[in-house]
Design a protein around this motif. Structure first.
Motif, PDB file in Angstrom:
ATOM      1  N   ILE A 124      -3.416   4.658  -4.759  1.00  0.00           N
ATOM      2  CA  ILE A 124      -4.246   4.030  -3.588  1.00  0.00           C
ATOM      3  C   ILE A 124      -3.207   3.773  -2.683  1.00  0.00           C
ATOM      4  O   ILE A 124      -2.183   3.136  -2.991  1.00  0.00           O
ATOM      5  CB  ILE A 124      -5.167   2.939  -3.875  1.00  0.00           C
ATOM      6  CG1 ILE A 124      -6.332   2.986  -4.751  1.00  0.00           C
ATOM      7  CG2 ILE A 124      -5.786   2.474  -2.412  1.00  0.00           C
ATOM      8  CD1 ILE A 124      -7.011   1.884  -5.105  1.00  0.00           C
ATOM      9  N   ASN A 125      -3.236   4.476  -1.408  1.00  0.00           N
ATOM     10  CA  ASN A 125      -2.376   4.610  -0.327  1.00  0.00           C
ATOM     11  C   ASN A 125      -2.500   3.147   0.167  1.00  0.00           C
ATOM     12  O   ASN A 125      -3.537   2.946   0.712  1.00  0.00           O
ATOM     13  CB  ASN A 125      -2.706   5.461   0.726  1.00  0.00           C
ATOM     14  CG  ASN A 125      -1.314   5.587   1.645  1.00  0.00           C
ATOM     15  OD1 ASN A 125      -0.978   4.392   2.067  1.00  0.00           O
ATOM     16  ND2 ASN A 125      -1.153   6.632   2.271  1.00  0.00           N
ATOM     17  N   PRO A 126      -1.606   1.904   0.283  1.00  0.00           N
ATOM     18  CA  PRO A 126      -1.943   0.737   0.871  1.00  0.00           C
ATOM     19  C   PRO A 126      -2.105   0.584   2.357  1.00  0.00           C
ATOM     20  O   PRO A 126      -2.887  -0.159   2.683  1.00  0.00           O
ATOM     21  CB  PRO A 126      -0.349   0.094   0.514  1.00  0.00           C
ATOM     22  CG  PRO A 126       0.474   1.216   0.122  1.00  0.00           C
ATOM     23  CD  PRO A 126      -0.203   2.202  -0.212  1.00  0.00           C
ATOM     24  N   THR A 127      -1.537   1.779   3.023  1.00  0.00           N
ATOM     25  CA  THR A 127      -1.970   1.854   4.469  1.00  0.00           C
ATOM     26  C   THR A 127      -3.262   2.073   4.656  1.00  0.00           C
ATOM     27  O   THR A 127      -4.053   1.491   5.504  1.00  0.00           O
ATOM     28  CB  THR A 127      -0.926   2.664   5.051  1.00  0.00           C
ATOM     29  OG1 THR A 127       0.386   2.285   4.614  1.00  0.00           O
ATOM     30  CG2 THR A 127      -1.067   2.526   6.709  1.00  0.00           C
ATOM     31  N   THR A 128      -3.609   3.150   4.179  1.00  0.00           N
ATOM     32  CA  THR A 128      -5.176   3.999   4.647  1.00  0.00           C
ATOM     33  C   THR A 128      -5.907   3.508   3.561  1.00  0.00           C
ATOM     34  O   THR A 128      -7.213   3.761   3.901  1.00  0.00           O
ATOM     35  CB  THR A 128      -4.944   5.598   4.627  1.00  0.00           C
ATOM     36  OG1 THR A 128      -4.561   5.920   3.474  1.00  0.00           O
ATOM     37  CG2 THR A 128      -3.752   5.755   5.731  1.00  0.00           C
ATOM     38  N   ARG A 129      -5.549   2.886   2.261  1.00  0.00           N
ATOM     39  CA  ARG A 129      -6.832   2.601   1.484  1.00  0.00           C
ATOM     40  C   ARG A 129      -7.317   3.906   0.885  1.00  0.00           C
ATOM     41  O   ARG A 129      -8.450   3.763   0.191  1.00  0.00           O
ATOM     42  CB  ARG A 129      -7.858   1.824   1.923  1.00  0.00           C
ATOM     43  CG  ARG A 129      -7.366   0.699   2.339  1.00  0.00           C
ATOM     44  CD  ARG A 129      -7.005  -0.439   1.071  1.00  0.00           C
ATOM     45  NE  ARG A 129      -6.802  -1.882   1.540  1.00  0.00           N
ATOM     46  CZ  ARG A 129      -5.751  -2.675   0.945  1.00  0.00           C
ATOM     47  NH1 ARG A 129      -5.118  -1.965   0.189  1.00  0.00           N
ATOM     48  NH2 ARG A 129      -5.378  -3.808   1.621  1.00  0.00           N
ATOM     49  N   GLN A 130      -6.722   5.235   1.053  1.00  0.00           N
ATOM     50  CA  GLN A 130      -7.170   6.660   0.683  1.00  0.00           C
ATOM     51  C   GLN A 130      -6.735   6.582  -0.649  1.00  0.00           C
ATOM     52  O   GLN A 130      -5.639   6.374  -1.208  1.00  0.00           O
ATOM     53  CB  GLN A 130      -6.721   7.559   1.372  1.00  0.00           C
ATOM     54  CG  GLN A 130      -7.007   8.943   1.036  1.00  0.00           C
ATOM     55  CD  GLN A 130      -6.408  10.039   1.825  1.00  0.00           C
ATOM     56  OE1 GLN A 130      -5.391   9.917   2.462  1.00  0.00           O
ATOM     57  NE2 GLN A 130      -6.943  11.260   1.434  1.00  0.00           N
ATOM     58  N   ARG A 131      -7.781   7.099  -1.724  1.00  0.00           N
ATOM     59  CA  ARG A 131      -7.430   7.274  -3.319  1.00  0.00           C
ATOM     60  C   ARG A 131      -6.996   8.528  -3.475  1.00  0.00           C
ATOM     61  O   ARG A 131      -7.527   9.619  -2.900  1.00  0.00           O
ATOM     62  CB  ARG A 131      -8.772   7.033  -4.033  1.00  0.00           C
ATOM     63  CG  ARG A 131      -9.200   5.689  -3.867  1.00  0.00           C
ATOM     64  CD  ARG A 131     -10.566   5.251  -4.527  1.00  0.00           C
ATOM     65  NE  ARG A 131     -10.101   4.243  -5.628  1.00  0.00           N
ATOM     66  CZ  ARG A 131     -10.869   4.155  -6.672  1.00  0.00           C
ATOM     67  NH1 ARG A 131     -11.737   4.913  -6.994  1.00  0.00           N
ATOM     68  NH2 ARG A 131     -10.339   3.154  -7.517  1.00  0.00           N
ATOM     69  N   MET A 132      -5.984   8.832  -4.264  1.00  0.00           N
ATOM     70  CA  MET A 132      -5.398  10.259  -4.581  1.00  0.00           C
ATOM     71  C   MET A 132      -5.252  10.092  -6.086  1.00  0.00           C
ATOM     72  O   MET A 132      -4.950   9.451  -6.922  1.00  0.00           O
ATOM     73  CB  MET A 132      -4.029  10.184  -4.073  1.00  0.00           C
ATOM     74  CG  MET A 132      -3.905  10.235  -2.327  1.00  0.00           C
ATOM     75  SD  MET A 132      -2.186  10.144  -1.860  1.00  0.00           S
ATOM     76  CE  MET A 132      -1.624   8.475  -2.082  1.00  0.00           C
ATOM     77  N   LEU A 133      -5.428  11.386  -6.643  1.00  0.00           N
ATOM     78  CA  LEU A 133      -5.446  11.591  -8.159  1.00  0.00           C
ATOM     79  C   LEU A 133      -3.759  12.151  -8.256  1.00  0.00           C
ATOM     80  O   LEU A 133      -3.445  13.187  -7.550  1.00  0.00           O
ATOM     81  CB  LEU A 133      -6.325  12.694  -8.528  1.00  0.00           C
ATOM     82  CG  LEU A 133      -6.259  13.036 -10.012  1.00  0.00           C
ATOM     83  CD1 LEU A 133      -6.546  11.916 -10.952  1.00  0.00           C
ATOM     84  CD2 LEU A 133      -7.163  14.307 -10.291  1.00  0.00           C
ATOM     85  N   VAL A 134      -3.100  11.520  -9.086  1.00  0.00           N
ATOM     86  CA  VAL A 134      -1.690  11.957  -9.270  1.00  0.00           C
ATOM     87  C   VAL A 134      -1.629  12.539 -10.345  1.00  0.00           C
ATOM     88  O   VAL A 134      -2.342  12.244 -11.744  1.00  0.00           O
ATOM     89  CB  VAL A 134      -0.713  10.694  -9.596  1.00  0.00           C
ATOM     90  CG1 VAL A 134       0.932  11.033  -9.879  1.00  0.00           C
ATOM     91  CG2 VAL A 134      -0.861   9.755  -8.333  1.00  0.00           C
ATOM     92  N   PRO A 135      -1.298  13.817 -10.542  1.00  0.00           N
ATOM     93  CA  PRO A 135      -1.475  14.639 -11.665  1.00  0.00           C
ATOM     94  C   PRO A 135      -0.393  14.249 -12.904  1.00  0.00           C
ATOM     95  O   PRO A 135       0.477  13.563 -12.645  1.00  0.00           O
ATOM     96  CB  PRO A 135      -1.160  16.064 -11.370  1.00  0.00           C
ATOM     97  CG  PRO A 135      -0.223  16.029 -10.099  1.00  0.00           C
ATOM     98  CD  PRO A 135      -0.649  14.657  -9.450  1.00  0.00           C
ATOM     99  N   PRO A 136      -0.776  14.635 -14.182  1.00  0.00           N
ATOM    100  CA  PRO A 136      -0.107  14.307 -15.429  1.00  0.00           C
ATOM    101  C   PRO A 136       1.272  14.987 -15.120  1.00  0.00           C
ATOM    102  O   PRO A 136       1.584  16.095 -14.427  1.00  0.00           O
ATOM    103  CB  PRO A 136      -0.501  14.834 -16.521  1.00  0.00           C
ATOM    104  CG  PRO A 136      -1.390  15.947 -16.063  1.00  0.00           C
ATOM    105  CD  PRO A 136      -1.921  15.697 -14.440  1.00  0.00           C
TER     106      PRO A 136
END
Length: 90
Positions: free
Chosen positions: A61-73
């Protein structure tokens, strides 16, 4: 201690020239890298274990925008020091 100082000190202790010691270190590191690229782990007695591990995917989760992102393996290099080395450092 930088690489040049380390090579110089190691050459003195081994009784070799700096060029020979540098070539041996380059060869060792090349072999170590090749084994790790192949997915093998490498244990150096009295020093520790180098190993390639797979980190699974996760949600960040980006702390500034609160946008969730999937981090690949991904693959990461890990090092676990030996008990002997830990005792010497303490």
């Amino acid at each position: 201690m930088n690489n040049k100082e380390f090579t110089s000190e190691l050459a003195k202790r081994l009784g070799c020239t700096i060029k020979e010691t540098s070539d041996q270190m380059t060869s060792f590191l090349s072999e170590l890298t090749q084994n790790l690229q192949e997915g093998n782990s490498l244990t150096i007695q009295g020093f520790g274990t180098f190993e390639v591990r797979k980190k699974s995917e996760r949600i960040s989760i980006n702390p500034t925008t609160r946008q969730r992102m999937l981090v690949p393996p991904k693959l990461v290099l890990t090092y676990r020091p030996s008990v002997l080395l830990k005792d010497k450092i303490k």
